[in-house]
Design an enzyme around this catalytic site. Structure first.
Site, PDB file in Angstrom:
ATOM      1  N   ASN A   1       6.199 -78.591  41.690  1.00 25.00           N
ATOM      2  CA  ASN A   1       7.015 -77.567  42.353  1.00 25.00           C
ATOM      3  C   ASN A   1       7.533 -78.165  43.674  1.00 25.00           C
ATOM      4  OD1 ASN A   1       7.806 -75.416  44.022  1.00 25.00           O
ATOM      5  ND2 ASN A   1       6.225 -74.037  43.270  1.00 25.00           N
TER       6      ASN A   1
ATOM      7  N   HIS B   1      13.681 -71.573  39.478  1.00 26.99           N
ATOM      8  CA  HIS B   1      12.861 -72.340  40.417  1.00 26.99           C
ATOM      9  C   HIS B   1      11.613 -72.776  39.662  1.00 26.99           C
ATOM     10  CE1 HIS B   1      10.109 -73.430  43.481  1.00 26.99           C
ATOM     11  NE2 HIS B   1       9.401 -72.327  43.379  1.00 26.99           N
TER      12      HIS B   1
ATOM     13  N   CYS C   1      10.873 -71.094  48.485  1.00 26.96           N
ATOM     14  CA  CYS C   1      11.306 -71.327  47.095  1.00 26.96           C
ATOM     15  C   CYS C   1      12.684 -70.751  46.808  1.00 26.96           C
ATOM     16  CB  CYS C   1      10.297 -70.726  46.122  1.00 26.96           C
ATOM     17  SG  CYS C   1       8.640 -71.297  46.440  1.00 26.96           S
TER      18      CYS C   1
END
Ligand code: UT7
Length: 349
Positions: free
Chosen positions: A306, A276, A114
């Site tokens: 995501n 993020h 991430c």
């Protein structure tokens, strides 16, 4: 020493929309649970046998290069961030390079999940500032849907993730006070297995993993992938969601403040925070903690889920395309995820 700036940005998401109700057809979950806990309404899945992490990265890169006003031949270094590469090795950097005909320039793959984009931006920043490269192509791309557990066992992970890619071109800028002001990178490997995709891998070296994963008891050789991993269906990512959540809501504000303090700035100076896109609840928590207004934070996890290394460039590009990031704006990027790794970047657009 000139600053480095983002000179061009692009993103690509596959056409195929997968709703929460689509997932509820194959596992025990519901639209209500997913929206309440994550904010996600739908995500995109790439077309198997037609698309790959590399091809999505190429699509995003083409747009970023065009918007930077350059051609493929001008790119002098490639950085590719992904946790879902086409091959175990070599990395997607060289595959994208081959597709785009940039043969000969360096290609670096980074595995920071991430935080991959923020780590990559920091690397690009250093290379450009030092004068070593003039046009660094940074790509974040993920094909998560190929490697998720679509049974109920995997539901806490699977419902979160989506596919897509984002890319930027990083160039020097002579404009005083503009461009990437600073980047801040951190990691704490204590938590490596809290969010991890450990098989197939060479961790047979760890004695306790030998029996558990069925690594053969041979003097030489073996394999990263064992029959037992297949039989136990132990080939998917796992996550201790609450542990990740707790650390994320602590580290996001910390690393954003670090970036602001380094530059003598305050949260109210931020024009756009692009976090993020881990979970809408995490972003909302960070927003409250930093006392930011709704128009100071960009969220698009509702539409795309995501997308790990791709989430920041996708969100940043969307914000820029919609006029929410403008010339002179103070933009803050922040990420947290597997590793644990986390980081931030402050940019004067
Ligand atoms: O970008 C990478 C970084 N990752 C993250 O930032 C993720 C951080 N963590 C999270 O976002 C949240 O922890 C999750 C969204 C993953 C999970 O939400 P949670 O509120 O922490 O749920 P939980 O894991 O504590 O599970 C609560 C319940 C459990 O059932 P019981 O034991 O209470 O009966 C789970 O089995 O919810 C159940 N559950 C689900 N139910 C329906 C877990 N996943 C699902 C699901 N659908 N998809």
């Amino acid at each position: 020493m000139p600053n480095a700036k983002i000179a061009g940005i692009g993103y690509y998401v596959p056409e195929n929309k997968v709703t929460n109700n689509d997932l509820a057809r194959v596992m025990d979950t519901s639209d209500e649970w997913i929206q309440e806990r994550t904010g996600i309404v739908e995500r995109r899945y790439a077309k198997k046998h037609e698309e790959s992490t590399t091809t999505m990265g190429v699509e995003a890169a083409k747009i970023a290069i065009e918007r930077a006003g350059i051609t493929n031949e001008d790119i002098d270094f490639i950085i590719f961030a992904t946790l879902s590469p086409d091959y175990y090795f070599p990395g997607c950097g060289v595959l994208l390079q081959r597709e785009m005909g940039m043969l000969g320039v360096g290609a670096l793959d980074i595995r920071n999940q991430c935080s991959g984009f923020v780590y990559g931006l920091s690397i690009a920043d250093q290379f450009v500032k030092s004068g070593m490269y003039k046009n660094v192509l940074l790509v974040g791309s993920e094909f998560h849907s190929m490697g998720l557990d679509f049974s109920t066992r995997g539901r806490n992970v699977t419902v979160i993730f989506g596919d897509g890619a984002g890319a930027v071109v990083v160039q020097p800028t002579e404009e005083e006070g503009k461009g990437i002001l600073s980047t801040h990178l951190h990691a704490d490997g204590t938590y490596a297995e809290k969010l991890a995709y450990i098989n197939p891998g060479s961790h047979a070296g760890k004695w306790e993993d030998k029996e558990r994963f069925g690594y053969p008891d041979v003097e030489f050789g073996g394999a990263f992938l064992t029959q037992k991993m297949w039989d136990d269906e132990d080939l998917f990512p796992n996550m201790e969601g609450q542990a990740v959540f707790k650390m994320a809501v602590q580290k996001f504000p910390e690393v954003i403040m670090e970036a602001l303090q380094t530059n003598g700035l305050q949260p109210e100076d931020i024009d756009m925070l692009v976090p993020h896109q881990a979970n809408l609840r995490i972003s909302q928590f960070v927003q409250r903690r930093m006392k930011l207004r709704d128009d100071q934070v960009w969220n698009n996890i509702q539409k795309f889920g995501n997308t790990t290394a791709a989430s920041i460039p996708i969100a940043l590009c969307e914000a820029w395309e919609q006029g929410a990031v403008k010339d002179g704006d103070l933009v803050c990027l922040a990420a947290f995820g597997s590793g644990f790794t986390w980081g931030s970047a402050l940019i004067r657009w």
